[in-house]
Enzyme design. Structure first.
Site, PDB file in Angstrom:
ATOM      1  N   LYS A 184     -13.566   0.300  15.803  1.00 49.83           N
ATOM      2  CA  LYS A 184     -12.252  -0.360  15.820  1.00 49.83           C
ATOM      3  C   LYS A 184     -11.693  -0.492  17.239  1.00 49.83           C
ATOM      4  O   LYS A 184     -11.084  -1.478  17.600  1.00 49.83           O
ATOM      5  CB  LYS A 184     -11.285   0.455  14.955  1.00 49.83           C
ATOM      6  CG  LYS A 184     -10.184  -0.366  14.380  1.00 49.83           C
ATOM      7  CD  LYS A 184      -9.568   0.288  13.183  1.00 49.83           C
ATOM      8  CE  LYS A 184     -10.490   0.173  11.972  1.00 49.83           C
ATOM      9  NZ  LYS A 184      -9.935   0.821  10.797  1.00 49.83           N
ATOM     10  N   ASN A 236       0.847  -1.203   0.000  1.00 50.47           N
ATOM     11  CA  ASN A 236       0.000   0.000   0.000  1.00 50.47           C
ATOM     12  C   ASN A 236       0.880   1.250   0.000  1.00 50.47           C
ATOM     13  O   ASN A 236       2.102   1.152   0.011  1.00 50.47           O
ATOM     14  CB  ASN A 236      -0.962  -0.022   1.200  1.00 50.47           C
ATOM     15  CG  ASN A 236      -0.203  -0.109   2.500  1.00 50.47           C
ATOM     16  OD1 ASN A 236       0.538   0.792   2.864  1.00 50.47           O
ATOM     17  ND2 ASN A 236      -0.356  -1.233   3.197  1.00 50.47           N
TER      18      ASN A 236
HETATM   19  O1  C5P Z   1      -8.190  -2.924  10.638  1.00 49.61           O
HETATM   20  P1  C5P Z   1      -7.441  -1.709  10.220  1.00 49.61           P
HETATM   21  O2  C5P Z   1      -6.309  -2.025   9.266  1.00 49.61           O
HETATM   22  O3  C5P Z   1      -8.252  -0.600   9.702  1.00 49.61           O
HETATM   23  O4  C5P Z   1      -6.813  -1.179  11.600  1.00 49.61           O
HETATM   24  C1  C5P Z   1      -5.845  -0.223  11.654  1.00 49.61           C
HETATM   25  C2  C5P Z   1      -4.999  -0.410  12.877  1.00 49.61           C
HETATM   26  O5  C5P Z   1      -4.711  -1.790  13.084  1.00 49.61           O
HETATM   27  C3  C5P Z   1      -3.642   0.243  12.743  1.00 49.61           C
HETATM   28  O6  C5P Z   1      -3.211   0.646  14.019  1.00 49.61           O
HETATM   29  C4  C5P Z   1      -2.770  -0.882  12.201  1.00 49.61           C
HETATM   30  O7  C5P Z   1      -1.418  -0.684  12.527  1.00 49.61           O
HETATM   31  C5  C5P Z   1      -3.359  -2.086  12.911  1.00 49.61           C
HETATM   32  N1  C5P Z   1      -3.280  -3.332  12.160  1.00 49.61           N
HETATM   33  C6  C5P Z   1      -2.423  -4.320  12.588  1.00 49.61           C
HETATM   34  N2  C5P Z   1      -2.396  -5.525  11.937  1.00 49.61           N
HETATM   35  C7  C5P Z   1      -3.187  -5.738  10.880  1.00 49.61           C
HETATM   36  C8  C5P Z   1      -4.078  -4.757  10.433  1.00 49.61           C
HETATM   37  C9  C5P Z   1      -4.093  -3.565  11.103  1.00 49.61           C
HETATM   38  O8  C5P Z   1      -1.676  -4.086  13.554  1.00 49.61           O
HETATM   39  N3  C5P Z   1      -3.139  -6.916  10.254  1.00 49.61           N
END
Ligand code: C5P
Length: 396
Positions: free
Chosen positions: A336, A208
């Site tokens: 979240k 990304n």
């Molecule tokens: O679920 P999402 O990606 O939107 O959540 C964002 C948060 O979760 C961020 O703090 C990101 O660093 C963390 N994250 C994580 N491991 C993942 C997905 C997201 O630590 N596989």
């Protein structure tokens, strides 16, 4: 015990602000010894400086009487902090290349104390690639900066290069001198930053646009207020920050592994890929004659934030997540918080128009179970500083 500063006055039109700074330092009970460069003496007189500081002014490197009274090495080490006001392009270049050909530059090379510089120069000189290169070198040498500010300049131009005001310099000095400026001293902080790369085959991956800038800025802000920082970083094109333990990883699985350990605070700022290819090919996937396209199948990646938020003996006192959303930012962030089990969510809008990805500014909302705090549009460095101050407050 009272603190003391070694003030180096450089040769620029802003040198007169050095006099005001001496006065301010004295009112705060901070001792000040002064070195003036030859050029500085063209702008302010050693007599004014000596009268204000109440101390002899030092300027020549080879002066037998001075060396007997206080050698230049001693001068460089006897103060708690060395401050350069104004830090001219010339002084900055000397510092960056380690030149020692006068008392000011020799002292700067010989000191083992923290050094704070207040740059001041014409906007074109400031923006010149050579100066910017030197600034980057000094930053990686852990030199502290205050300013320059943007504004009208003595040369009639407008832009960055105007020296910080004496009160701002005083505040920066007091922060560096005071141990209470280090509220996270002794605290262990883990920060994840940047994207992850999930392989498709040995030459292709899914990733990304995360630049890692916000996470790196947080790591530096945490370091600056005393924390013992571990940064687990996905692939980014940022310089390795000084004074921080960095673990470089590629995939989410590697990132999770590198996050193992006991920390007081965990901040998950990384943009972790949600999915990985179920079975990455061991050889480069080739085009077929019949033009068939490969079909990729995915499985979920481990959720690092949710994993580190799980209750247990080794859970950090405070776990902070980020919510990068393109719509319904606050609503998703609140959801979240519950879903991941963390204590705080820093929510930001990363839609294309926000310019957050790769940019230097960010507008964030601090979401905790009790409510939402909206912060204005700030540089990522300022968001980082405020976030660390906020976290230090929560840990008290
Ligand atoms: O679920 P999402 O990606 O939107 O959540 C964002 C948060 O979760 C961020 O703090 C990101 O660093 C963390 N994250 C994580 N491991 C993942 C997905 C997201 O630590 N596989």
């Amino acid at each position: 015990m009272s603190k003391s500063v070694l003030l180096i006055i450089g040769g620029g039109i802003a040198a007169y602000k050095g006099l005001e700074l001496i006065r301010l330092l004295k009112t705060r009970g901070i001792g000040v010894r002064v070195i003036m460069t030859k050029a500085a003496e063209e702008f302010v007189t050693p007599l004014s400086v000596a009268s204000l500081s109440g101390e002899k002014v030092h300027s020549a490197l080879f002066n037998l009487t001075d060396e007997v009274e206080m050698g230049h090495i001693e001068l460089s080490r006897s103060a708690d902090l060395v401050v350069v006001v104004p830090a001219t392009a010339d002084l900055i270049a000397k510092m960056a290349s380690g030149l020692a050909n006068d008392l000011a530059s020799t002292t700067l090379l010989a000191t083992d104390k923290k050094v704070l510089i207040a740059p001041a120069m014409n906007v074109r000189m400031w923006l010149h690639a050579a100066t910017q290169r030197n600034i980057a070198t000094l930053k990686s040498d852990s030199i502290h900066f205050i300013g320059p500010n943007e504004g009208d300049m003595a040369c009639g131009e407008f832009g960055p290069g105007r020296m910080a005001e004496p009160v701002e310099i005083l505040a920066a000095i007091e922060k560096l001198l005071s141990p209470s400026a280090l509220p996270l001293k002794g605290r262990k902080i883990l920060i994840t930053a940047g994207p992850t790369r999930e392989p498709i085959d040995p030459v292709r991956y899914i990733s990304n646009y995360s630049s890692g800038k916000q996470g790196y800025a947080i790591a530096e802000a945490a370091r600056d207020i005393g924390a013992d920082v571990t940064l687990v970083s996905g692939p980014v094109s940022l310089a390795k920050p000084v004074g921080i333990t960095v673990s470089n990883v590629q995939t989410a699985d590697e990132m999770l592994k590198a996050c193992d350990g006991i920390y007081d605070v965990v901040i998950c700022a990384a943009a972790v890929a949600d999915w990985k290819v179920t079975k990455p090919a061991s050889h480069k996937i080739k085009k077929t004659k019949s033009g068939e396209v490969p079909v990729l199948s995915f499985i979920e990646n481990p959720d690092i934030l949710a994993t580190l938020s799980k209750p247990g003996k080794s859970r950090a006192k405070l776990v902070v997540g980020f919510a990068a959303e393109t719509e319904n930012v606050i609503e998703y962030a609140k959801a979240k918080l519950t879903k991941k089990g963390c204590d705080l969510i820093v929510a930001n809008d990363v839609s294309e128009t926000s310019g957050v990805f790769g940019g230097d500014k960010n507008t964030v909302h601090i979401v905790n179970p009790k409510g939402v705090e909206d912060w204005p549009n700030l540089s990522k460095a300022e968001v980082a500083r405020r976030l660390m101050t906020h976290i230090a407050g929560l840990l008290k």
